[in-house]
Design an enzyme around this catalytic site. Structure first.
Site, PDB file in Angstrom:
ATOM      1  N   TRP A 239      -0.256   0.790   3.438  1.00  0.00           N
ATOM      2  CA  TRP A 239      -1.008   1.234   4.624  1.00  0.00           C
ATOM      3  C   TRP A 239      -0.415   0.584   5.868  1.00  0.00           C
ATOM      4  O   TRP A 239      -0.015  -0.579   5.836  1.00  0.00           O
ATOM      5  CB  TRP A 239      -2.480   0.836   4.506  1.00  0.00           C
TER       6      TRP A 239
ATOM      7  N   SER B 252      -4.313  -2.603   1.197  1.00  0.00           N
ATOM      8  CA  SER B 252      -4.556  -4.051   1.186  1.00  0.00           C
ATOM      9  C   SER B 252      -5.503  -4.473   0.071  1.00  0.00           C
ATOM     10  O   SER B 252      -5.393  -5.588  -0.446  1.00  0.00           O
ATOM     11  CB  SER B 252      -5.111  -4.497   2.546  1.00  0.00           C
ATOM     12  N   PHE B 253      -6.428  -3.595  -0.292  1.00  0.00           N
ATOM     13  CA  PHE B 253      -7.355  -3.989  -1.358  1.00  0.00           C
ATOM     14  C   PHE B 253      -6.609  -4.276  -2.657  1.00  0.00           C
ATOM     15  O   PHE B 253      -7.040  -5.129  -3.445  1.00  0.00           O
ATOM     16  CB  PHE B 253      -8.417  -2.896  -1.575  1.00  0.00           C
ATOM     17  N   GLU B 254      -5.497  -3.573  -2.876  1.00  0.00           N
ATOM     18  CA  GLU B 254      -4.720  -3.761  -4.107  1.00  0.00           C
ATOM     19  C   GLU B 254      -3.838  -5.018  -4.072  1.00  0.00           C
ATOM     20  O   GLU B 254      -3.185  -5.356  -5.069  1.00  0.00           O
ATOM     21  CB  GLU B 254      -3.847  -2.527  -4.364  1.00  0.00           C
TER      22      GLU B 254
ATOM     23  N   VAL C  62      -4.987  -4.450   8.115  1.00  0.00           N
ATOM     24  CA  VAL C  62      -6.201  -3.640   8.145  1.00  0.00           C
ATOM     25  C   VAL C  62      -6.625  -3.513   9.608  1.00  0.00           C
ATOM     26  O   VAL C  62      -6.769  -4.516  10.312  1.00  0.00           O
ATOM     27  CB  VAL C  62      -7.337  -4.258   7.307  1.00  0.00           C
TER      28      VAL C  62
ATOM     29  N   THR D  51     -15.990   3.034  10.702  1.00  0.00           N
ATOM     30  CA  THR D  51     -16.979   2.772   9.656  1.00  0.00           C
ATOM     31  C   THR D  51     -16.879   1.312   9.211  1.00  0.00           C
ATOM     32  O   THR D  51     -15.909   0.616   9.547  1.00  0.00           O
ATOM     33  CB  THR D  51     -16.714   3.667   8.426  1.00  0.00           C
TER      34      THR D  51
ATOM     35  N   HIS E 128     -15.935   0.207   6.575  1.00  0.00           N
ATOM     36  CA  HIS E 128     -14.897   0.038   5.552  1.00  0.00           C
ATOM     37  C   HIS E 128     -14.025  -1.185   5.839  1.00  0.00           C
ATOM     38  O   HIS E 128     -13.671  -1.939   4.932  1.00  0.00           O
ATOM     39  CB  HIS E 128     -14.042   1.311   5.502  1.00  0.00           C
TER      40      HIS E 128
ATOM     41  N   TYR F  35      -1.816 -16.018   2.364  1.00  0.00           N
ATOM     42  CA  TYR F  35      -2.641 -14.931   2.890  1.00  0.00           C
ATOM     43  C   TYR F  35      -2.028 -14.344   4.160  1.00  0.00           C
ATOM     44  O   TYR F  35      -2.191 -14.907   5.248  1.00  0.00           O
ATOM     45  CB  TYR F  35      -4.024 -15.511   3.153  1.00  0.00           C
TER      46      TYR F  35
ATOM     47  N   ARG G 125       1.280  -9.154  16.523  1.00  0.00           N
ATOM     48  CA  ARG G 125       1.358 -10.193  15.488  1.00  0.00           C
ATOM     49  C   ARG G 125       2.381  -9.910  14.383  1.00  0.00           C
ATOM     50  O   ARG G 125       2.443 -10.609  13.379  1.00  0.00           O
ATOM     51  CB  ARG G 125      -0.042 -10.383  14.862  1.00  0.00           C
TER      52      ARG G 125
HETATM   53  C1  DLZ Z   1      -9.122   3.073   2.747  1.00  0.00           C
HETATM   54  C2  DLZ Z   1      -8.380   2.183   3.670  1.00  0.00           C
HETATM   55  C3  DLZ Z   1      -8.673   2.165   5.058  1.00  0.00           C
HETATM   56  C4  DLZ Z   1      -9.749   3.011   5.652  1.00  0.00           C
HETATM   57  N1  DLZ Z   1      -7.983   1.410   5.902  1.00  0.00           N
HETATM   58  C5  DLZ Z   1      -6.989   0.606   5.419  1.00  0.00           C
HETATM   59  C6  DLZ Z   1      -6.240  -0.227   6.307  1.00  0.00           C
HETATM   60  O1  DLZ Z   1      -6.424  -0.245   7.527  1.00  0.00           O
HETATM   61  N2  DLZ Z   1      -5.291  -1.016   5.743  1.00  0.00           N
HETATM   62  C7  DLZ Z   1      -5.023  -1.051   4.403  1.00  0.00           C
HETATM   63  O2  DLZ Z   1      -4.150  -1.817   3.974  1.00  0.00           O
HETATM   64  N3  DLZ Z   1      -5.714  -0.251   3.555  1.00  0.00           N
HETATM   65  C8  DLZ Z   1      -6.669   0.575   4.023  1.00  0.00           C
HETATM   66  N4  DLZ Z   1      -7.367   1.390   3.176  1.00  0.00           N
HETATM   67  C9  DLZ Z   1      -6.953   1.445   1.753  1.00  0.00           C
HETATM   68  C10 DLZ Z   1      -7.592   0.343   0.863  1.00  0.00           C
HETATM   69  O3  DLZ Z   1      -6.997  -0.911   1.094  1.00  0.00           O
HETATM   70  C11 DLZ Z   1      -7.394   0.696  -0.617  1.00  0.00           C
HETATM   71  O4  DLZ Z   1      -6.034   0.997  -0.855  1.00  0.00           O
HETATM   72  C12 DLZ Z   1      -8.232   1.901  -1.062  1.00  0.00           C
HETATM   73  O5  DLZ Z   1      -9.582   1.698  -0.717  1.00  0.00           O
HETATM   74  C13 DLZ Z   1      -8.096   2.140  -2.592  1.00  0.00           C
HETATM   75  O6  DLZ Z   1      -8.564   1.004  -3.328  1.00  0.00           O
END
Ligand code: DLZ
Length: 158
Positions: free
Chosen positions: A31, A65-67, A90, A95, A97, A122, A136
């Protein structure tokens, strides 16, 4: 935080251990690829500048980033690294999120640091807008990737 008082790429080289015998894993989120690509370039250049061999820097990508949590955990368990760096960006949307992802990743990486045998650095930019992220990842406030590389070397030595 990167502020007027703290430039992310500023550090005292005399405080950085030699990294020529160190091996690092880097997990990068796809992302916001312009941002995370710049973070990665900074981290790799800084590791090499302190002696790390290119073949001892292993990069894996994850969708978002969640992964980063899963990716870092796998690298910690199976990579044989001295430290692992996670890099993501991110950017706040309309929202909640943003808050859930930032909190999840932060807690996940903190948990790895508290429970695993090697440090996980991190490198998550959590910004209100694109410009703050650009500032940054090589802009006016330096590059968070540089900072993560220095921290990884120091923590590997620790
Ligand atoms: C879904 C999502 C959103 C809305 N924004 C970002 C972001 O700004 N940066 C980022 O790295 N990932 C984003 N994601 C994706 C989530 O991190 C993740 O990949 C999904 O929710 C699937 O688990």
């Amino acid at each position: 935080m990167a502020t007027a008082l703290h430039h992310l790429s500023d550090y005292d080289p005399a405080t950085v251990p030699d990294a020529s015998n160190m091996c690092f894993g880097i997990v990068v989120a796809e992302w916001n690829p312009d941002i995370t690509g710049a973070l990665l370039s900074g981290a790799m250049a800084t590791l090499k500048q302190h002696g790390t061999l290119p073949e001892n820097i292993h990069v894996k990508t994850v969708p978002g980033s969640f992964e980063l949590i899963y990716g870092a955990h796998q690298m910690v368990l199976h990579g044989g690294y001295d430290a692992v760096i996670v890099l993501g960006s991110v950017i706040r949307g309309e929202t909640p999120h943003f808050d859930y992802i930032c909190q999840g990743v932060t807690q996940g990486i903190a948990h790895l640091n508290a429970t695993q045998e090697i440090p996980v650095i991190y490198g998550l930019l959590t910004t209100n807008d694109l410009q703050q992220a650009l500032d940054r990842c090589g802009g006016k406030l330096g590059n968070k990737g540089d900072e993560c590389a220095i921290d990884a070397i120091k923590m590997a030595k620790f």
